[in-house]
Design a protein around this motif. Structure first.
Motif, mmCIF file in Angstrom:
data_model
loop_
_atom_site.group_PDB
_atom_site.id
_atom_site.type_symbol
_atom_site.label_atom_id
_atom_site.label_comp_id
_atom_site.label_asym_id
_atom_site.label_seq_id
_atom_site.Cartn_x
_atom_site.Cartn_y
_atom_site.Cartn_z
ATOM 1 N N THR A 1 3.997 0.456 -17.622
ATOM 2 C CA THR A 1 5.639 -0.140 -17.510
ATOM 3 C C THR A 1 5.357 -1.124 -17.122
ATOM 4 O O THR A 1 6.150 -1.646 -16.795
ATOM 5 N N VAL A 2 4.981 -1.273 -15.257
ATOM 6 C CA VAL A 2 5.240 -2.231 -14.159
ATOM 7 C C VAL A 2 4.548 -3.007 -15.689
ATOM 8 O O VAL A 2 4.902 -4.448 -15.477
ATOM 9 N N CYS B 1 0.621 -1.070 -0.199
ATOM 10 C CA CYS B 1 -0.434 0.287 0.122
ATOM 11 C C CYS B 1 0.749 1.171 0.030
ATOM 12 O O CYS B 1 2.136 1.247 0.146
ATOM 13 N N LEU B 2 0.269 2.096 -0.794
ATOM 14 C CA LEU B 2 0.734 3.396 -0.592
ATOM 15 C C LEU B 2 0.311 4.261 0.048
ATOM 16 O O LEU B 2 -1.562 5.215 0.415
ATOM 17 N N ASP B 3 0.713 5.490 0.988
ATOM 18 C CA ASP B 3 -0.288 6.392 1.757
ATOM 19 C C ASP B 3 1.030 7.649 1.825
ATOM 20 O O ASP B 3 1.726 8.188 2.351
ATOM 21 N N MET C 1 5.832 -3.435 -6.818
ATOM 22 C CA MET C 1 6.527 -2.848 -7.782
ATOM 23 C C MET C 1 5.146 -1.927 -8.272
ATOM 24 O O MET C 1 5.696 -1.052 -8.516
ATOM 25 N N ILE C 2 4.319 -2.260 -8.373
ATOM 26 C CA ILE C 2 2.934 -1.376 -8.030
ATOM 27 C C ILE C 2 3.219 -0.076 -7.445
ATOM 28 O O ILE C 2 3.006 1.377 -8.218
ATOM 29 N N VAL C 3 3.412 -0.586 -6.332
ATOM 30 C CA VAL C 3 3.548 1.146 -5.415
ATOM 31 C C VAL C 3 5.086 1.877 -5.501
ATOM 32 O O VAL C 3 4.586 3.158 -5.092
ATOM 33 N N ARG C 4 6.019 1.380 -5.664
ATOM 34 C CA ARG C 4 6.803 1.963 -6.169
ATOM 35 C C ARG C 4 6.967 3.102 -6.976
ATOM 36 O O ARG C 4 7.481 3.610 -7.591
ATOM 37 N N SER C 5 6.493 1.942 -8.138
ATOM 38 C CA SER C 5 6.043 3.656 -9.264
ATOM 39 C C SER C 5 5.401 4.048 -9.492
ATOM 40 O O SER C 5 4.788 5.520 -9.924
ATOM 41 N N ALA D 1 -0.461 10.435 -15.916
ATOM 42 C CA ALA D 1 1.437 9.397 -15.490
ATOM 43 C C ALA D 1 0.508 8.293 -14.679
ATOM 44 O O ALA D 1 1.803 7.218 -15.004
ATOM 45 N N ALA D 2 -0.458 8.371 -13.473
ATOM 46 C CA ALA D 2 -0.276 6.894 -13.615
ATOM 47 C C ALA D 2 -0.864 5.884 -13.876
ATOM 48 O O ALA D 2 -0.327 4.858 -13.564
#
Length: 240
Positions: free
Chosen positions: A63-64, A9-11, A36-40, A56-57
């Motif tokens: 790319t991922v 997850c990303l916050d 990989m998704i979260v880091r991208s 952008a997302a």
């Protein structure tokens, strides 16, 4: 019940960016895919307007998707994949993208609304009128999803947008939560208005119901979006 947590997850409230990714259980390296998704997404620059965020997302996720297809081929496996649900904020506008069955909910005026529709075999049966909501919860193909990052050469993402109000609450979650907790109970947990308390309560409800999958919840509350040109939020993320 699982030895490996394949959720990520990303916050990032200062960027106005949150995400949940659920590596596909039963497939090789689901944790690699969700990570990989979260880091991208984390590397995305904040655009001047909301319209730039989904663009952008999408680019980052495509790319991922390509990288995961190449990695699967290199390892000689059919697929390395993950669901994704992304929430983006800029000013009074929120937008979202998703693929798979990780969900985004809006809680407004004591009413819970699902902003995403599962990309799954069971959801398609429901849409065609072949399954009730209750039957879908216990269907043997409940976990069979039809879209995911890494699942096909072309990534198909759905998108939405909304103008927010003061007090709106958003929940991003993996299916480890939505498969275990009823909508009524999700709404009750979000009604308290406190993000930490709501997220803790939701994860605990999922665990009490059996905790058969990894559970991740991100709760965001909108605080006076008219106060400035950027949205003020009170976010929290809880994973288990």
């Amino acid at each position: 019940m699982r030895a490996l947590n394949e959720d990520a997850c990303l916050d990032l409230p200062r960027k106005g960016l949150w995400a949940v990714a659920d590596g596909m259980g039963g497939h090789t390296a689901g944790d690699l895919a969700s990570g990989m998704i979260v880091r991208s997404l984390e590397a995305l620059a904040v655009p001047n307007a909301l319209t730039g965020f989904p663009v952008a997302a999408r680019g980052a996720l495509h790319t991922v998707n390509h990288q995961l297809r190449e990695e699967a081929a290199r390892r000689g496996v059919r697929m390395i994949g993950s669901t994704v649900a992304v929430l983006m904020a800029k000013g009074r506008e929120f937008g979202w993208l998703w693929a798979g069955d990780s969900r985004i909910y809006l809680y407004r005026d004591a009413r819970l609304e699902a902003l995403t529709t599962d990309h799954s075999y069971v959801a398609e049966l429901q849409a065609q009128g072949h399954l009730s909501a209750e039957a879908a919860r216990h269907h043997p193909s409940q976990h069979l999803i039809t879209r995911a990052v890494g699942a096909a050469d072309w990534l198909d993402l759905d998108e939405g947008r909304i103008v927010v109000r003061d007090g709106d609450r958003f929940l991003l979650c993996s299916d480890g939560l939505s498969n275990e907790v009823q909508a009524h109970d999700i709404g009750q947990a979000l009604d308290c208005g406190d993000c930490r308390q709501a997220a803790d309560a939701l994860v605990e409800l999922a665990l009490q119901a059996g905790g058969r999958d990894n559970v991740t919840a991100v709760v965001v509350r909108v605080e006076d979006p008219g106060a400035s040109d950027r949205t003020l939020v009170n976010p929290v993320v809880v994973g288990g």
